[in-house]
Design an enzyme around this catalytic site. Structure first.
Site, PDB file in Angstrom:
ATOM      1  N   GLU B  61       5.284 -10.537  -3.951  1.00  0.00           N
ATOM      2  CA  GLU B  61       5.502  -9.513  -4.981  1.00  0.00           C
ATOM      3  C   GLU B  61       6.539  -9.936  -6.019  1.00  0.00           C
ATOM      4  OE1 GLU B  61       5.322  -8.876  -1.775  1.00  0.00           O
ATOM      5  OE2 GLU B  61       3.738  -7.382  -1.512  1.00  0.00           O
ATOM      6  N   ALA B  85       3.304   1.642  -4.071  1.00  0.00           N
ATOM      7  CA  ALA B  85       4.547   1.825  -4.839  1.00  0.00           C
ATOM      8  C   ALA B  85       5.769   1.446  -4.008  1.00  0.00           C
ATOM      9  CB  ALA B  85       4.672   3.268  -5.314  1.00  0.00           C
ATOM     10  N   HIS B 130       4.847   3.607   3.283  1.00  0.00           N
ATOM     11  CA  HIS B 130       3.631   3.625   2.460  1.00  0.00           C
ATOM     12  C   HIS B 130       3.388   5.011   1.875  1.00  0.00           C
ATOM     13  CE1 HIS B 130       2.818  -0.039   4.803  1.00  0.00           C
ATOM     14  NE2 HIS B 130       1.890  -0.367   3.923  1.00  0.00           N
TER      15      HIS B 130
END
Lengths: 322, 325
Positions: B61, B85, B130
């Site tokens: 990421e 997110a 999550h």
């Protein structure tokens, strides 16, 4: 890589310019004319000049908190750099960035970075952008031995390798990450050796030999430009000043620094070489040094005479369209 | 224009397809984009339609987000898929220290036209890593625009605007709303960043909300109507820049407000709204500003625990009654 006499003199002049810029910056910092703090690269000029000498003006470069030399070598203007160090409106960042955030996008300088290892992901993006746009540009990310221990280095090497990006990772191993010796912090003892893990070339170079740096980085850049992918080059060098100006440097002896200056100074070594092969004469050297000193004086003068920003200018430049 | 019904997922796809067609510098980068068209199928068909412009990256990421940033700084318009997110934490330096600041730090030398698309929100027993709603972290970081749509038409229109915007836009989209359908105008449809929408007109109370909570507010408003409370619902759509004029206009009519968001209460965006209303609209208020938000714990896994933590329609109804008590 062939280097003409004119090019060699140009390399020498650049190295002198960086040394003069940095020594002047140290002096002005000592006089409280530069706010904040600065990190100088005195002793590492061969790495900056050798590396940038093989780049085109449209090639990208990302640098570090110790980036003055890289910027000057890539083509930044010393007057606008000093103006930024003083926090003036004519500085590269209009006084919003300072020493650690100077950028000159018109010269392909994507910026210094206040975060160690912050340049790697950005340069991966520049590499992707080059590939997507189909140009033959190259991106070079400069970093220190300390940054090689950050995850960003490993992620960037991996991604650059799998996407075959036109990048060169140029490490300046100056033996210390702030106060932490590379001998302690760098597993395996080598940054270039880590290239094997990513299946890309890795080279260790005498980073105080400007022609050696130019040759090896030149090969890596040529390789990247031909679409043959990324490389790691590790320039072995040494910094003379502290991590920052004012660093008490308890982590090393004065003798160690003196010995490096005496025996392995990149400018002195190149000077002797140029005199030996008669590219440089004593007369020419004197003229060059005077020319560089005058240019730096002029740059400082430009900076000091430039206006301070209006305080409310702090609210500008955040968004293109707020 | 003739309207049609599409889902929020299709809205993403339509927006990207149109913008990628329109501008060759737009590309998508993230994980698992090609084999499944994104983990929620949100990019279905795009890898085939735009070969080479939907880029599958390793689980990396930091370099996906930083890579998008570097590409944006050098002439491209990336859409970065954050996967969940919650994973912004793995690229927080790239977002907060680099993306948000590079234009400013360089004295405005460079523009950073990128979209960071981040599926957020709870209610799916996805547990604490999550399920989060993290918008206030980014609202609190100068240099970023923050968008949180609730309807398919806004997903499409705001995503298209975000792609065309020259500044970085953090685009939150609630996972529970992917299948939610709604009308969408045919043809070119753009929704400006920074404009709220009034979802329901009302006289008595202004509900300030965004994202999935806008739908829960609608349900609550129906119940409240039966009790004689006529609620107006303002769906903020963009948190930064904030459409304070819309809020001010509504409060001038209702004089009461209930702020509803799915993110936890303390330090949430509701705190900012409450403070600003207190500073600028104090004279309009006939009752204290009240908030309904998640409880201040990580989102738990077990369904009963999770619904206790996240705001429910009943919580909104109770909150509204409190405003009138």
């Amino acid at each position: 890589m062939r280097t003409t006499k004119t090019e060699k003199l140009r390399l020498f002049e650049k190295m002198l310019t960086i040394r003069a810029f940095e020594e002047k910056a140290a002096e002005l910092f000592g006089q409280n004319l530069i706010p904040g703090f600065i990190h100088l690269s005195i002793g590492e000029e061969a790495s900056a000049v050798g590396t940038c000498s093989v780049l085109r003006s449209d090639d990208y470069m990302a640098t570090t908190h110790r980036g003055h030399g890289h910027m000057l070598a890539k083509g930044a203007d010393p007057g606008r750099m000093f103006a930024e160090l003083f926090g003036r409106t004519t500085g590269y960042c209009k006084g919003k960035g300072g020493s650690m955030h100077i950028a000159d996008f018109s010269a392909g300088i994507l910026g210094a970075n206040g975060v160690v290892g912050g340049g790697f992901p950005i340069m991966v993006g520049a590499g992707l952008s080059i590939k997507l746009r189909g140009t033959d540009q190259v991106g070079v990310v400069l970093f220190g031995d300390g940054a090689a221990n950050r995850g960003t280095f490993h992620e960037a090497c991996n991604m650059a390798a799998i996407f075959n990006l036109p990048l060169v990772f140029v490490c300046e191993n100056n033996r210390f990450a702030s106060t932490t010796p590379a001998d302690f912090a760098l597993a395996g003892g080598s940054v270039s050796g880590r290239a094997a893990a990513y299946g890309i070339p890795g080279h260790s170079v005498d980073g105080n030999d400007v022609l050696a740096v130019r040759k090896v980085v030149g090969q890596a850049v040529a390789r990247a430009r031909k679409g043959q992918g990324p490389s790691i080059v590790e320039n072995q060098t040494y910094r003379y000043r502290g991590h920052f100006e004012g660093d008490p440097q308890k982590y090393r002896s004065e003798e160690e620094v003196k010995a490096s200056r005496r025996e392995n100074d990149p400018i002195e070594r190149f000077r002797e070489y140029l005199l030996r092969e008669k590219t440089l004469s004593a007369k020419r050297e004197k003229a060059l040094r005077e020319q560089v000193a005058a240019a730096i004086e002029k740059a400082v003068d430009f900076g000091l005479k430039s206006p301070e920003p209006h305080p409310a200018a702090a609210l500008e430049d955040l968004f293109v369209a707020p | 224009m003739v309207e049609k019904e599409i889902s929020c997922t299709s809205a993403i796809c339509e927006a990207l397809s149109e913008e990628m067609q329109r501008d060759a510098s737009v590309f998508i980068i993230g994980e698992d984009l090609i084999a499944h068209g994104g983990i929620f199928g949100q990019f279905s068909g795009l890898p085939e339609k735009f070969p080479g412009r939907v880029i599958d990256a390793p689980i990396s990421e930091t370099c996906i987000v930083g890579g998008g940033l570097g590409a944006a700084m050098t002439g491209m318009r990336p859409v970065i898929d954050m996967h969940f997110a919650d994973f912004v934490t793995t690229a927080m330096d790239e977002i907060a220290n680099q993306m948000a600041k590079i234009r400013y730090m360089s004295g405005g030398q460079v523009k950073v036209p990128l979209v960071l698309w981040a599926p957020d929100g709870g209610g799916l027993s996805a547990a604490a890593q999550h399920s989060q709603s993290l918008e206030s972290w980014f609202v609190h970081t100068p240099g970023l625009k923050v968008v949180v749509p609730s309807e398919p038409a806004d997903v499409k229109g705001l995503l298209k605007s975000a792609i065309r915007d020259d500044d970085p836009v953090i685009f939150f989209q609630h996972k529970q709303l992917f299948a939610h359908t709604g009308p969408i105008p045919a043809g070119e449809h753009l929704v400006p960043i920074g404009k709220a929408a009034v979802r329901r007109d009302g006289r008595d109370l202004t509900m300030l909300t965004y994202g999935r909570m806008a739908h829960l507010c609608m349900e609550a408003a129906e119940q409240l109507a039966a009790e004689g409370i006529d609620a107006e619902i303002v769906d903020l759509r963009t948190l930064k820049p904030l459409d304070f004029a819309c809020i001010s206009h509504s409060l001038a009519k209702t004089h009461r407000t209930l702020i509803v968001h799915e993110a936890c209460l303390t330090g949430g965006f509701g705190a900012e709204l409450a403070a600003r209303i207190g500073e600028e609209l104090f004279d309009e208020l006939d009752a204290p500003v009240t908030r309904v938000a998640a409880r201040d714990v990580p989102i738990p896994f077990s369904p009963g625990l999770e619904s206790y933590v996240l705001p429910q329609v009943e919580d909104i109804v109770l909150g509204a009654r409190k405003v009138f008590s």
